[in-house]
Design a protein around this motif. Structure first.
Motif, PDB file in Angstrom:
ATOM      1  N   UNK A 164       1.148   3.567 -15.527  1.00  0.00           N
ATOM      2  CA  UNK A 164      -0.139   4.266 -15.501  1.00  0.00           C
ATOM      3  C   UNK A 164      -0.092   5.417 -14.483  1.00  0.00           C
ATOM      4  N   UNK A 165      -0.879   6.486 -14.719  1.00  0.00           N
ATOM      5  CA  UNK A 165      -1.101   7.453 -13.632  1.00  0.00           C
ATOM      6  C   UNK A 165      -1.721   6.707 -12.454  1.00  0.00           C
ATOM      7  N   UNK A 166      -1.243   6.968 -11.249  1.00  0.00           N
ATOM      8  CA  UNK A 166      -1.729   6.148 -10.128  1.00  0.00           C
ATOM      9  C   UNK A 166      -1.667   6.884  -8.802  1.00  0.00           C
ATOM     10  N   UNK A 167      -2.543   6.464  -7.907  1.00  0.00           N
ATOM     11  CA  UNK A 167      -2.423   6.741  -6.470  1.00  0.00           C
ATOM     12  C   UNK A 167      -2.237   5.377  -5.821  1.00  0.00           C
ATOM     13  N   UNK A 168      -1.107   5.179  -5.163  1.00  0.00           N
ATOM     14  CA  UNK A 168      -0.836   3.898  -4.502  1.00  0.00           C
ATOM     15  C   UNK A 168      -0.608   4.176  -3.022  1.00  0.00           C
ATOM     16  N   UNK A 169      -1.506   3.635  -2.214  1.00  0.00           N
ATOM     17  CA  UNK A 169      -1.456   3.901  -0.777  1.00  0.00           C
ATOM     18  C   UNK A 169      -0.829   2.727  -0.031  1.00  0.00           C
ATOM     19  N   UNK A 170      -0.035   3.061   0.979  1.00  0.00           N
ATOM     20  CA  UNK A 170       0.646   2.048   1.790  1.00  0.00           C
ATOM     21  C   UNK A 170       0.080   2.076   3.211  1.00  0.00           C
ATOM     22  N   UNK A 171       0.740   1.356   4.100  1.00  0.00           N
ATOM     23  CA  UNK A 171       0.324   1.360   5.505  1.00  0.00           C
ATOM     24  C   UNK A 171       0.502   2.740   6.122  1.00  0.00           C
ATOM     25  N   UNK A 172      -0.492   3.172   6.826  1.00  0.00           N
ATOM     26  CA  UNK A 172      -0.356   4.355   7.675  1.00  0.00           C
ATOM     27  C   UNK A 172      -1.077   4.084   8.988  1.00  0.00           C
ATOM     28  N   UNK A 173      -0.665   4.783  10.025  1.00  0.00           N
ATOM     29  CA  UNK A 173      -1.294   4.644  11.334  1.00  0.00           C
ATOM     30  C   UNK A 173      -1.610   6.015  11.886  1.00  0.00           C
ATOM     31  N   UNK A 223       2.141  -3.257  -6.557  1.00  0.00           N
ATOM     32  CA  UNK A 223       1.373  -2.289  -7.350  1.00  0.00           C
ATOM     33  C   UNK A 223       2.302  -1.407  -8.177  1.00  0.00           C
ATOM     34  N   UNK A 224       3.381  -0.927  -7.552  1.00  0.00           N
ATOM     35  CA  UNK A 224       4.337  -0.072  -8.268  1.00  0.00           C
ATOM     36  C   UNK A 224       4.890  -0.793  -9.494  1.00  0.00           C
ATOM     37  N   UNK A 225       5.170  -2.066  -9.331  1.00  0.00           N
ATOM     38  CA  UNK A 225       5.746  -2.851 -10.423  1.00  0.00           C
ATOM     39  C   UNK A 225       4.746  -3.015 -11.574  1.00  0.00           C
ATOM     40  N   UNK A 226       3.512  -3.384 -11.217  1.00  0.00           N
ATOM     41  CA  UNK A 226       2.524  -3.689 -12.257  1.00  0.00           C
ATOM     42  C   UNK A 226       1.880  -2.449 -12.872  1.00  0.00           C
ATOM     43  N   UNK A 227       1.778  -1.396 -12.114  1.00  0.00           N
ATOM     44  CA  UNK A 227       1.035  -0.227 -12.592  1.00  0.00           C
ATOM     45  C   UNK A 227       1.931   0.985 -12.816  1.00  0.00           C
ATOM     46  N   UNK A 228       3.236   0.750 -12.836  1.00  0.00           N
ATOM     47  CA  UNK A 228       4.190   1.858 -12.943  1.00  0.00           C
ATOM     48  C   UNK A 228       3.986   2.741 -14.159  1.00  0.00           C
TER      49      UNK A 228
END
Length: 353
Positions: free
Chosen positions: A182-191, A175-180
């Motif tokens: 654009x303004x973005x919220x990119x969420x990763x794994x969380x527990x 996502x970071x690569x393709x949408x870098x």
């Protein structure tokens, strides 16, 4: 595009529609708008959800519907919108890439984008693509000005102004690569974690069982790790989780249980287990399905420091009087509209575009 009062009303009516689908029963209510068009169609998708995704049991899908029906009230939606000072922005087109780990997991983003007066382009996970399109159609019937503002696509995302994407740590790099640009919220794994002292009441441990097992532990708000004091007695915990013993009758869960148990045993790990849950001492946060990691702590201050330094990996902290912003036992899967994933305020993000 409709004004914000009309959009709030549309989502409030959707809440009324969803109130017919609860863990107690599915029952048609006379006063709900457009039931003749939508009730049977949505009921069929709810009842067939497990055919498309073995994790989407009827109970879990209904639990999600019931949760959203309680959130989507005029009072809650107004409180949600009133939490920020809305600017007079030109409407934007927001792309949402949704995860598919639990039913309707991307709905909060969908709601936020539309309430703020934007258009949405949704790329759903193949694991959860049958419920939201019907609810979107329902919204368009309630509020016709929303027609043309909601698009679902399986193609490459194009013609958008900002993106909200949820996925794993691996997909986040993509996502970071393709949408870098654009303004973005990119969420990763969380527990999510729980802090135990050994003094928990039976009610608290019963609640913790829900935090662990709801949605088979697949949600980022599911507790996958315990921090416990030295000498902790697991008996009360095992007694509390026993109400979930039938979870092992789910074929996908049972396969994961058998596989992970074999891996642990071949690796000669020490395990505590009861036939449907394995407890393993481990420093990582993400435990496999059917297992729960635990770690001992010596003193509360050093544990608070550890939690703070690892906050990018943690979604919820369950406890009783241990830390600021903790969540009560049994409440992780009952978030309010203002419980933003990863602590990132989606409304503020949209407001500042």
């Amino acid at each position: 595009m409709s004004n914000i009062i009309q959009r709030i009303e549309a989502f409030s009516q959707l809440g009324q529609f969803l109130s017919q689908f609860t863990t107690e029963r599915i029952s048609k209510k006379e006063q709900v708008l457009h039931n003749d068009l939508f009730f049977d169609a949505f009921k069929m998708q709810v009842e067939r959800a497990q055919e498309f995704n073995g994790w989407f049991t009827l109970d879990n899908v209904l639990f999600s519907c019931e949760g959203w029906s309680k959130s989507l009230t005029n009072e809650n939606l107004n409180k949600f919108i009133d939490s920020i000072n809305i600017k007079k922005n030109t409407p934007k087109t927001i792309a949402i890439i949704m995860a598919g780990n639990i039913p309707l997991v991307g709905f909060h983003d969908f709601l936020s984008v539309l309430l703020m007066g934007n258009s949405v382009v949704v790329k759903q996970s193949s694991n959860d693509k049958h419920l939201l399109p019907i609810l979107a159609k329902y919204l368009e019937y309630i509020e016709p000005s929303l027609k043309g503002q909601i698009t679902f696509t399986e193609e490459k995302l194009e013609n958008f102004d900002a993106v909200i994407a949820t996925g794993s740590n691996n997909t986040a790099r993509y996502f970071d690569y393709y949408f870098g640009k654009y303004p973005s919220i990119i969420r990763k794994n969380r527990n999510s974690i729980a802090i135990l002292t050994g003094n928990e009441t039976d009610d608290e441990l019963n609640g913790l069982a829900d935090d662990i097992f709801r949605y088979f532990g697949l949600g980022c708000r599911s507790v996958s790790k315990l921090f416990i004091p030295k000498g902790y007695n697991f008996d009360k915990l095992f007694n509390a989780v026993f109400k979930y013993k039938d979870i092992i009758n789910n074929a996908k869960y049972a396969n994961n249980y058998d596989y992970n148990k074999a891996v642990y045993l071949m690796s000669l790990f020490d395990l505590l287990e009861n036939g449907f849950l394995m407890l393993k001492e481990d420093t990582s946060y993400a435990s496999p399905i059917a297992s729960l990691f635990y770690e001992y702590y010596d003193d509360s201050n050093s544990l608070k420091e550890k939690i703070n330094s690892d906050k990018e990996k943690i979604q919820c902290v369950v406890g009783n009087g241990f830390i600021d912003n903790e969540i009560a036992f049994g409440q992780t899967q009952l978030p309010t509209l203002l419980d933003f994933a990863d602590g990132v305020n989606t409304l503020e993000f949209l407001n500042n575009l």
